[in-house]
Design an enzyme around this catalytic site. Structure first.
Site: not given
Length: 540
Positions: A177, A478
């Protein structure tokens, strides 16, 4: 007026009592709401509060950055692990009714803990029970739940077929997901693009509780959820994806080179060669400091680069390509291993290549460090002197305490428009660059925490002349709070959010803000770097 010093401890105690009392009341209201709107017998088995002996286990279950597993880290008032879409709808409704923020957790790999940490009272919606993969080989597609991990995805596809795969990530315990929400990349991106490029439908539960598909949500919202970052637009329950052809036999290798073995010159050439290789060949690099008797340094430290590769074909073919394109690596036939695609996925999750595919289903085997990470993109090679300066920074830390990851682009990535998905880094980019420093699971007992953070900032500053600029690029999967964040409550201006939004999404940020403003105008789905809602009030 200045308060008497003697009153300050009393006021702090009073405010703490007020906050905890308020949180307790909200927790009670939320649980009552959930019991009323759900089957109370079923939902009670899916709820964890700090009063439960299993609460800590439920919370840490998928915290993959141990910087956020500390006693001082804000904890959710409630964790809910739904098993049906109606459960999710009820959690959304009850959070809105009680004024609690909701965080959505898939695999728990957020670099900054966005899926399980919040500065305001909150509930975690944990999708671990949405873990089905349903391949349909008549159409070469699959429905994949958001709580599925990479390992589960690869394993269940392999049970259905040996000649199809999916271009998702490398680590087996990462949640699909989250990967798809940020675009997602893996060892097939040069052949087939991002994971998000292969999504053809989805089931999304929006802020008003409606269940939307691609047809009913519209193309703009469907575009946004495939790369606009998780937690901004709704709860994606499942994704329909194209499966992509892979050969029955693929080839992998992992070759290590140190500074003493010419690593710098090899990597310098790799920067230009790797993006220009055939689409079927991907060579990524992982760098770290190790101890070696071959080092000329008194501390015996050296830099080592791991050149790690997947080739969609036989060993003789990749050997011929490498001898022509990058002979400096010194690749020989003994370095090459021919395996099935599923065994290659075992290999790239850092398990022994002969391990059975079932190992991919174990979510507990991979290490979970405490770390601080950063991402960047290169459009031109870093010069030799620049690389040598970077190695010097790496050598400042002890061995196995800092890591580099370099992921080449080119191939199919060059052929897809920068606006096809919110992920904008396509043609013209040589490689993505990530670096990480191991930090301390318990900051209060670790004198090196500040020094490690200072090191990350120093490397970040050092890279500035070499990486992209105006804006400096970063990958939304990130996340990095140092780039800025939304206000904990109330609105956040477009200008404020642009500080990180344009670094993640480039030219696509404005469209994401527009889609968000229409899809979730009251900004229910939010976190520290979620897409903001445009407001004349906050953007004046």
């Amino acid at each position: 007026m200045k308060l008497p010093t003697s009153l300050i401890p009393f006021l702090v105690l009073l405010s703490t009592f007020y906050i905890s009392s308020s949180s307790a009341a909200k927790t009670d209201d939320f649980l009552k709401c959930l019991a009323k709107s759900s089957d109370s017998t079923t939902i009670s088995k899916l709820i964890y509060t700090p009063a439960n002996s299993t609460f800590d286990d439920a919370l840490i279950y998928s915290i993959n950055n141990l910087r956020y597993a500390q006693a001082s880290t804000p904890k959710p008032l409630v964790i809910v692990t739904p098993t049906t879409e109606s459960h999710i709808q009820n959690v959304i409704y009850c959070c809105q009714r009680t004024g609690l923020e909701m965080r959505i957790r898939s695999g728990g790999h957020s670099f900054e803990g966005f899926s399980y940490v919040s500065p305001v009272p909150f509930v975690v919606l944990d999708l671990r029970n949405f873990n089905k993969v349903t391949p349909d080989m008549s159409t070469a597609t699959a429905w994949v739940d958001s709580g599925v991990t990479n390992g589960e995805l690869y394993y269940y596809i392999s049970r259905a077929t040996k000649v199809y795969g999916f271009p998702s990530g490398l680590w087996s315990n990462v949640g699909v997901g989250g990967i798809l929400s940020g675009g997602g990349y893996g060892m097939l991106r040069r052949k087939y693009g991002l994971a998000g490029d292969q999504v053809i439908d989805a089931r999304l539960i929006c802020a008003d509780g409606k269940i939307l598909t691609r047809k009913t949500m519209g193309e703009d919202l469907f575009w946004a959820i495939r790369g606009g970052g998780g937690g901004s637009f709704g709860v994606v329950v499942s994704w329909r994806v194209n499966l992509v052809p892979v050969p029955a036999v693929v080839t992998v290798f992992r070759v290590f080179k140190t500074l003493e073995e010419g690593m710098t010159n090899i990597f310098y050439k790799w920067q230009s060669v790797a993006p220009d290789l055939p689409k079927e060949l991907d060579i990524r690099c992982n760098g770290q400091v190790i101890l070696s008797n071959s080092s000329t340094r008194s501390d015996k430290k050296t830099m080592q680069m791991n050149f790690e590769s997947l080739y969609l074909g036989r060993a003789t073919e990749v050997l011929a390509i490498m001898k022509e394109k990058l002979p400096e690596l010194g690749l020989v036939r003994e370095d090459l291993i021919e395996v099935s695609y599923i065994q290659a996925m075992v290999f790239f999750s850092q398990f022994p290549i002969q391990a059975p595919p079932e190992i991919l289903l174990d979510k507990t085997l991979l290490p979970r460090p405490a770390f601080k990470g950063r991402s960047d993109f290169f459009k031109k090679p870093m010069p030799i002197e620049g690389l040598q300066g970077l190695w010097n920074y790496m050598l400042q830390l002890p061995d196995n305490q800092a890591f580099l990851q370099c992921t080449p682009y080119g191939g199919r990535m060059n052929e897809i428009s920068a606006t096809a998905l919110p992920f904008p880094y396509r043609a013209g980019y040589l490689y993505m660059f990530n670096f990480f420093a191991v930090t301390c699971p318990d900051r209060n007992k670790c004198a090196q925490e500040t020094a490690r953070m200072d090191w990350v900032r120093a490397v970040d500053n050092y890279l500035t002349p070499y990486v992209t600029s105006n804006p400096r690029s970063a990958y939304v999967n990130y996340v990095n709070l140092w780039m800025g964040q939304n206000n904990p409550t109330g609105g956040t201006s477009y200008i404020q959010a642009s500080k990180w939004g344009k670094r993640y999404f480039g030219v696509n940020f404005d469209k994401l803000v527009l889609v968000k403003s229409i899809a979730d105008p009251f900004n229910f789905f939010r976190h520290e770097q979620s897409i903001p809602v445009f407001s004349l009030w906050s953007d004046m």
